[in-house]
Design an enzyme around this catalytic site. Structure first.
Site, PDB file in Angstrom:
ATOM      1  N   GLU A  30     -14.063  77.880  82.542  1.00  0.00           N
ATOM      2  CA  GLU A  30     -12.575  77.445  82.891  1.00  0.00           C
ATOM      3  C   GLU A  30     -11.540  77.880  81.904  1.00  0.00           C
ATOM      4  O   GLU A  30     -11.934  77.353  80.632  1.00  0.00           O
ATOM      5  CB  GLU A  30     -12.711  75.931  83.332  1.00  0.00           C
ATOM      6  CG  GLU A  30     -11.410  75.335  83.766  1.00  0.00           C
ATOM      7  CD  GLU A  30     -11.345  73.728  83.910  1.00  0.00           C
ATOM      8  OE1 GLU A  30     -11.711  73.206  82.848  1.00  0.00           O
ATOM      9  OE2 GLU A  30     -11.380  73.395  85.186  1.00  0.00           O
ATOM     10  N   TYR A  50      -4.304  78.506  86.187  1.00  0.00           N
ATOM     11  CA  TYR A  50      -5.478  77.831  85.965  1.00  0.00           C
ATOM     12  C   TYR A  50      -6.486  78.898  86.450  1.00  0.00           C
ATOM     13  O   TYR A  50      -6.099  79.381  87.553  1.00  0.00           O
ATOM     14  CB  TYR A  50      -5.738  76.456  87.042  1.00  0.00           C
ATOM     15  CG  TYR A  50      -7.043  75.997  87.137  1.00  0.00           C
ATOM     16  CD1 TYR A  50      -7.281  75.039  86.197  1.00  0.00           C
ATOM     17  CD2 TYR A  50      -7.752  76.745  88.089  1.00  0.00           C
ATOM     18  CE1 TYR A  50      -8.785  74.599  86.260  1.00  0.00           C
ATOM     19  CE2 TYR A  50      -9.088  76.210  88.165  1.00  0.00           C
ATOM     20  CZ  TYR A  50      -9.627  75.060  87.258  1.00  0.00           C
ATOM     21  OH  TYR A  50     -10.821  74.812  87.129  1.00  0.00           O
TER      22      TYR A  50
END
Ligand code: ADP
Ligand code: MG
Length: 398
Positions: A197, A109
């Site tokens: 992101e 992530y």
């Protein structure tokens, strides 16, 4: 402003982030054609909507043939995709992205956000990619790496290397990770993003680091200096009430309640919403008509608020400092004369020319409920609402 995954990937790729080969399609036939152009024998078909969580909601499909691509996209086009981020109404699928399937060895992530507390761009990363960051922080908080970027110098390579090491990236791949981090940071800073992101950022079976998903959000107030970004806006993905307001220079946020609010100034709008709640009501929106509340703007604001079918009462709360209450009152009269509304309207005016403003409302003969204080206005809106609630609904509520 949000953009689609394929757009974010294109931007990040131009800053040096590696992405798999992919192409956009507007129909099932085009999707199959795109896959043939890309080559290979496994593809991922991805619904382009402004929301994450597509994988779990059927918006990301692995396909092994033309036939499967056609079938998967047939089922997607024109449908509303409902994910945990879209709300119950979902978001319409009008484009799909076809991408070569990549063999995944590890999922990471990676997020860049604006941290208001430290007033820094904050890099948040975790070795547990693929899950939402909320789930990672609930279930595996120890895997999260945070690193704030010093604004005077920007992200430095040593800092990027530290993040790579903290994530356990093997030494031969550290340079690729540094390139990815630097690229994301530059894209964030140069384009006035508020969020980048990549989830997941993967290490592939053949030892490459690649972004398999990408999300970017931009600061609306800086869009004027990035025409190439504002062009990427897709209104089909926005709340129609909010895009109508933005087109008219009003700041509007749709909410779930039934008391429409017309207020000047964001702070006053927040206070108005709080007071409505305190009085036992629920605001239907946040609408800031700004400092120059001319009659035309007030009239526009009324039309916008009334286009929300849930609105059962309207509360106008204006504090006139630079503004003038008589102008606002004229705006209310104009708006209600041109487009009479069928719900109770409570008006609270304070500040410059308040007496004149009240007189204009009284003289108009319109059924406007005048209020003195903000609390008084909120209570009057809530009780006007209760009076108007159909008997059947009242019975159900009991
Ligand atoms: P979302 O976050 O909206 O669910 P993603 O783009 O992250 O959508 O896709 C969901 C999952 O599908 C990813 O976590 C990844 O495991 C897989 N995936 C996505 N793109 C690819 C790709 N090109 N090759 C292989 N797997 C992929
Ligand atoms: Mg994702």
């Amino acid at each position: 402003m949000d953009i689609h995954e394929y757009q974010a990937k294109e931007i990040l790729a131009s800053f040096g982030v590696a992405i798999p080969p992919g192409a956009l399609a507007y129909s099932p036939e085009q999707a199959a054609y795109r896959a043939r152009e890309l080559g290979g024998d496994r593809w991922i078909v991805k619904a382009q909507v402004h929301a994450g969580g597509r994988g779990k909601a059927g918006g990301v499909k692995l396909c092994d043939s033309d036939h499967e691509i056609m079938e998967a996209t047939e089922a997607m086009f024109g449908q509303k995709l409902v994910t945990h981020q879209t709300g119950a109404e979902g978001k319409g699928i009008y484009r799909v992205y076809v991408e070569g399937a990549v063999p995944i060895a590890r999922e990471i992530y990676l997020g860049f956000v604006l941290d208001r507390g430290s007033q820094r761009v904050m890099i948040v990363a975790s070795s547990e990619g693929g899950m939402d960051i909320e789930d990672i922080s609930a279930q595996k908080p120890e895997t999260i790496v945070r690193s704030a970027v010093e604004p005077a110098v920007g992200l430095r390579e040593f800092q990027a290397r530290e993040i790579a090491f903290a994530l356990g990236i093997p030494a031969p791949l550290v340079q690729q990770m540094v390139r990815t981090l630097m690229g994301c940071y530059r894209a964030f800073r140069d384009l006035d993003a508020t969020m980048v992101e990549i989830n997941p950022l993967v290490v592939t079976g053949d030892s490459r680091i690649m972004a398999l998903d990408a999300k970017m959000t931009f600061d609306d107030n800086a869009l004027f200096r990035h025409p190439q970004v504002s062009e990427l806006r897709d209104k089909s993905q926005e709340d129609p009430r909010e895009s109508r307001a933005a087109d008219r220079g009003l700041s509007y946020v749709g909410l779930d309640g039934n008391i429409g609010c017309i207020v000047n100034g964001a702070g006053l709008a927040m206070a108005t919403m709080d007071t409505i709640k305190l009085a036992g009501g629920e605001p239907a929106n946040f609408l800031d008509i700004g400092g120059g509340a001319t009659p035309e703007r007030v009239a526009k604001a009324f039309r916008l608020v009334m286009s929300d079918k849930n609105v059962r009462a309207v509360l106008v709360n204006i504090f006139a400092g630079i503004n003038r209450c008589d102008w606002v009152a004229e705006g209310v009269v104009q708006a209600l004369t041109a487009h009479p509304v069928e719900v109770p309207v409570v008006v609270r005016l304070a500040g410059t020319n308040v007496e004149e403003g009240r007189r204009i409302l009284e003289r108009s003969g319109l059924p406007v409920i005048a209020a003195g204080s903000l609390m008084d206005a909120a209570q009057k809106a809530v009780s006007a609402l209760a009076d108007k609630t159909p008997i059947l609904e009242k019975a159900e509520a009991i």
